[in-house]
Structures are given as C-alpha cells and as structure tokens.
Write a protein that holds these residues in place. Structure first.
Motif, PDB file in Angstrom:
ATOM      1  N   PHE A 195       0.082  -1.436   5.779  1.00 41.50           N
ATOM      2  CA  PHE A 195       1.184  -1.017   6.645  1.00 41.50           C
ATOM      3  C   PHE A 195       2.403  -0.636   5.818  1.00 41.50           C
ATOM      4  CE2 PHE A 195       5.139  -2.004   8.775  1.00 41.50           C
ATOM      5  CZ  PHE A 195       5.009  -1.396  10.011  1.00 41.50           C
ATOM      6  N   SER A 196       2.761  -1.478   4.865  1.00 39.62           N
ATOM      7  CA  SER A 196       3.979  -1.257   4.080  1.00 39.62           C
ATOM      8  C   SER A 196       3.912   0.039   3.288  1.00 39.62           C
ATOM      9  CB  SER A 196       4.194  -2.433   3.116  1.00 39.62           C
ATOM     10  OG  SER A 196       4.252  -3.660   3.804  1.00 39.62           O
ATOM     11  N   GLY A 197       2.794   0.275   2.596  1.00 37.30           N
ATOM     12  CA  GLY A 197       2.665   1.495   1.811  1.00 37.30           C
ATOM     13  C   GLY A 197       2.667   2.738   2.671  1.00 37.30           C
TER      14      GLY A 197
ATOM     15  N   GLU B  61       6.311   3.155   4.301  1.00 31.32           N
ATOM     16  CA  GLU B  61       7.291   3.583   3.294  1.00 31.32           C
ATOM     17  C   GLU B  61       7.089   5.048   2.943  1.00 31.32           C
ATOM     18  OE1 GLU B  61      10.381   3.647   0.509  1.00 31.32           O
ATOM     19  OE2 GLU B  61       9.968   2.330   2.214  1.00 31.32           O
ATOM     20  N   ALA B  62       5.841   5.486   2.860  1.00 32.23           N
ATOM     21  CA  ALA B  62       5.567   6.902   2.592  1.00 32.23           C
ATOM     22  C   ALA B  62       6.082   7.775   3.731  1.00 32.23           C
ATOM     23  CB  ALA B  62       4.074   7.114   2.391  1.00 32.23           C
TER      24      ALA B  62
ATOM     25  N   VAL C 289      -1.291   7.518   4.510  1.00 37.67           N
ATOM     26  CA  VAL C 289      -2.298   6.452   4.547  1.00 37.67           C
ATOM     27  C   VAL C 289      -2.925   6.206   3.174  1.00 37.67           C
ATOM     28  CG1 VAL C 289      -2.835   6.711   6.993  1.00 37.67           C
ATOM     29  CG2 VAL C 289      -4.053   8.107   5.324  1.00 37.67           C
ATOM     30  N   MET C 290      -2.883   7.186   2.298  1.00 36.66           N
ATOM     31  CA  MET C 290      -3.423   6.998   0.953  1.00 36.66           C
ATOM     32  C   MET C 290      -2.568   6.006   0.158  1.00 36.66           C
ATOM     33  SD  MET C 290      -4.295  11.017   0.182  1.00 36.66           S
ATOM     34  CE  MET C 290      -4.775  10.687  -1.524  1.00 36.66           C
ATOM     35  N   TYR C 291      -1.250   6.035   0.401  1.00 42.50           N
ATOM     36  CA  TYR C 291      -0.365   5.076  -0.269  1.00 42.50           C
ATOM     37  C   TYR C 291      -0.602   3.664   0.259  1.00 42.50           C
ATOM     38  CZ  TYR C 291       2.151   9.095  -2.150  1.00 42.50           C
ATOM     39  OH  TYR C 291       2.467  10.254  -2.828  1.00 42.50           O
TER      40      TYR C 291
ATOM     41  N   PRO D  72       3.805   2.593 -10.619  1.00 39.45           N
ATOM     42  CA  PRO D  72       4.694   2.846  -9.472  1.00 39.45           C
ATOM     43  C   PRO D  72       3.896   3.426  -8.307  1.00 39.45           C
ATOM     44  CG  PRO D  72       5.685   3.654 -11.509  1.00 39.45           C
ATOM     45  CD  PRO D  72       4.284   3.282 -11.839  1.00 39.45           C
ATOM     46  N   LEU D  73       4.195   2.969  -7.092  1.00 38.19           N
ATOM     47  CA  LEU D  73       3.495   3.477  -5.918  1.00 38.19           C
ATOM     48  C   LEU D  73       3.929   4.895  -5.592  1.00 38.19           C
ATOM     49  CD1 LEU D  73       1.440   2.782  -3.687  1.00 38.19           C
ATOM     50  CD2 LEU D  73       3.355   1.946  -2.303  1.00 38.19           C
ATOM     51  N   PHE D  74       5.213   5.203  -5.853  1.00 33.78           N
ATOM     52  CA  PHE D  74       5.741   6.533  -5.557  1.00 33.78           C
ATOM     53  C   PHE D  74       6.306   7.167  -6.834  1.00 33.78           C
ATOM     54  CE2 PHE D  74       6.001   4.154  -1.605  1.00 33.78           C
ATOM     55  CZ  PHE D  74       5.386   5.021  -0.734  1.00 33.78           C
TER      56      PHE D  74
END
Length: 306
Positions: free
Chosen positions: A263-265, A268-269, A280-282, A304-306
């Motif tokens: 949910f968070s990833g 946030e995206a 949804v990939m993040y 880093p996620l982003f």
C-alpha cells in the motif's frame, strides 16, 4: 501550515512468535518471540518516511516507555509525530501473532486501542490538519465516526484520500465511503467479503474481471486487490485501465507487513503523479523487500524506491 501527506491510523505493539520448525497448532512449538512496533497506520507512516516522504502521523500511544520508544523511532525516520497524543491507558493496541516455519501468519489475536482518543483529535484538530495536507491516508475501518469525519473534511477541502483496511466491519457497513477514495487497496480475503464471493488468488484474470465489474458498478475511482505470492490486480475506473502485476521472487521471513508495504509504495507513487498501472510496481518492490525482514517494515532499503 503545509504538512504533505497525513496518515490517520493506529499504533500496535506486536508480540510475534516465529516457529523454528514445522508449526503445530495443537502442540508446543520451539522458536523465538519478539516485541515489534506495529499497527497499520504506524507501519504506513514509517514506510512513507523510508521511501523519502515526510508524513504527519495522527494517532495515539501509551504514556510511558513503550509509547515514547515508538515516537522516538518514527521521529528518527522522519515522521512528524506532533499530532500523536499520549494516553494513560489503551493509547495503542496489542497484536499477538504466531508465524509458521515459512514466515506465514498462522494465527493472531488483536486488542484495539481506545479510539475515543483519535475521535477527540479529529473533533479538535481535524480541520486544521487536513486543510494543511497535500493528501490523506486513512485506516478506513477504525470506526464510523473517524472515517466519516475524515472523509467529510477532506471533501470540504478537496483533498485526495487513499484507504487501507485492518479489518472490514466499517467498510461493509459503509460501502459508500469507498466512492470518496482516490484509491482503495485490499487483499484477496477482504475483497472476497466486499464482492460477496471468494477471490481465487491463483486466477488473476478472473479476479481482474470481477474487480472491473465491481469498480464500475459501485462508481469507485480506482481499486487494487493483492493476491499474496500471485501478485496483484488493479483497475483505474476513470482511465478505464486495468491489469495484473506479478510478485517478485523473494526469500520470505515474515509476511505480516507485506500488505502495508505494498500500500505504502503504491500510494506514494500515486501521490508523486505516477499512474496506477506503474505505481503498483513500486508497491510490489517495497513489499518484496519488507517480507525479507522479521518486522513490518524494511528499515534499510537495498536501493532508493524512487
């Protein structure tokens, strides 16, 4: 006051037992027991901070050592905890969980915090908090008043709200709440209760068809259903765009924080302007990192996620 993303949710102290060998629900199991900071709202707030955001957390904790420990950790990660209230008793919940030898949840019991504390925050500070936010994340099934008031104020100030569930009782009583969400994310069990029929996690094409029909019929903006190791399906009702996102091969140690991380990833995206089909990939990536850890969040991201 500009405060970015605001998260309304709970804090729990998780007592988790990890079975060292094959779990026997009727026998004695050797393993390890740990006390871990948890709670859907707390997990999401920490995940957002770890991903590079600076969320404001609205919640309550116990006045005392454990509560201060929770606040200190969140603050160190970059979460604004100035809206968290301390309570003499029941400021946070307790979750007793047993994990089997594969890291899968085998059984659990939850003791909820006293939600009247958060009700008071919303009555006294809700307008100020939400008016100053860019977007709102809501643990939507705390109780009818909390969800209804947060959505009402968000609607008044044209704020986007993203919803996550911990159980389903409030949602099932107030299905119209979902129409006010920018995106609603739930797992296959929760979706089954919402759809009124079991969700076959191993058949994502069938699940996607059901999801599209439900979102269109109920006039929702967008919705995602996670399917555990089978991945997830998503549908953006406004863009008429849906699809399937596979999971990532991962060594599993503890799955209990996977849904909150996903949910968070994803959210946030979306807040960063990334379309749902890519967002949804993040979420998938952050969930895969999280289930490698014996805890509800991945405090040291491999990249880093982003």
């Amino acid at each position: 006051m500009h405060s970015g993303t605001v998260v309304f949710g709970t804090v729990f102290m998780d007592c988790k037992g990890f079975a060292a060998n094959r779990y026997d629900p009727l026998g004695r199991n050797v393993g390890s027991v740990r006390f871990i900071h948890g709670g859907v709202g707390r997990n999401v707030a920490e995940n957002l901070a770890l991903a590079g955001s600076a969320p404001v957390f609205v919640s309550s904790v116990d006045a005392g050592g454990l509560g201060e420990e929770v606040l200190a950790r969140l603050s160190a990660e970059g979460v604004d905890v100035s809206r968290v209230r301390r309570a003499e008793a029941s400021g946070m919940g307790i979750w007793l969980a047993v994990m089997d030898e594969r890291g899968e949840l085998a059984s659990s019991i939850s003791q909820m915090p006293d939600l009247s504390i958060m009700e008071a925050i919303i009555r006294e500070e809700g307008e100020e908090i939400i008016r100053g936010a860019e977007s709102v994340i809501l643990e939507i099934d705390l109780n009818d008043f909390i969800s209804g008031e947060v959505l009402r104020i968000a609607r008044k100030y044209s704020k986007k709200v993203y919803g996550i569930t911990g159980n389903m009782e409030v949602v099932l009583r107030n299905r119209h709440f979902l129409r006010e969400l920018e995106c609603y994310i739930c797992n296959e069990t929760e979706a089954g209760r919402l759809f009124g029929a079991p969700v076959p996690a191993g058949e994502p094409e069938r699940v996607l068809e059901t999801l599209v029909n439900y979102v269109d019929a109920e006039r929702l903006k967008s919705m995602v259903v996670t399917l555990g190791g089978a991945g997830s399906v998503f549908y953006d009702g406004a863009e008429r765009n849906g699809g399937f996102c596979p999971s990532l091969p991962t060594e599993v140690r503890d799955t209990s924080g996977a849904g909150d991380a996903y949910f968070s990833g994803t959210v946030e995206a979306m807040i960063r302007g990334i379309p749902l089909g890519d967002a949804v990939m993040y979420g998938t990536k952050l969930a895969s990192w999280t289930i490698r850890e014996e805890g509800p969040t991945c405090r040291t991201l491999p990249e880093p996620l982003f």
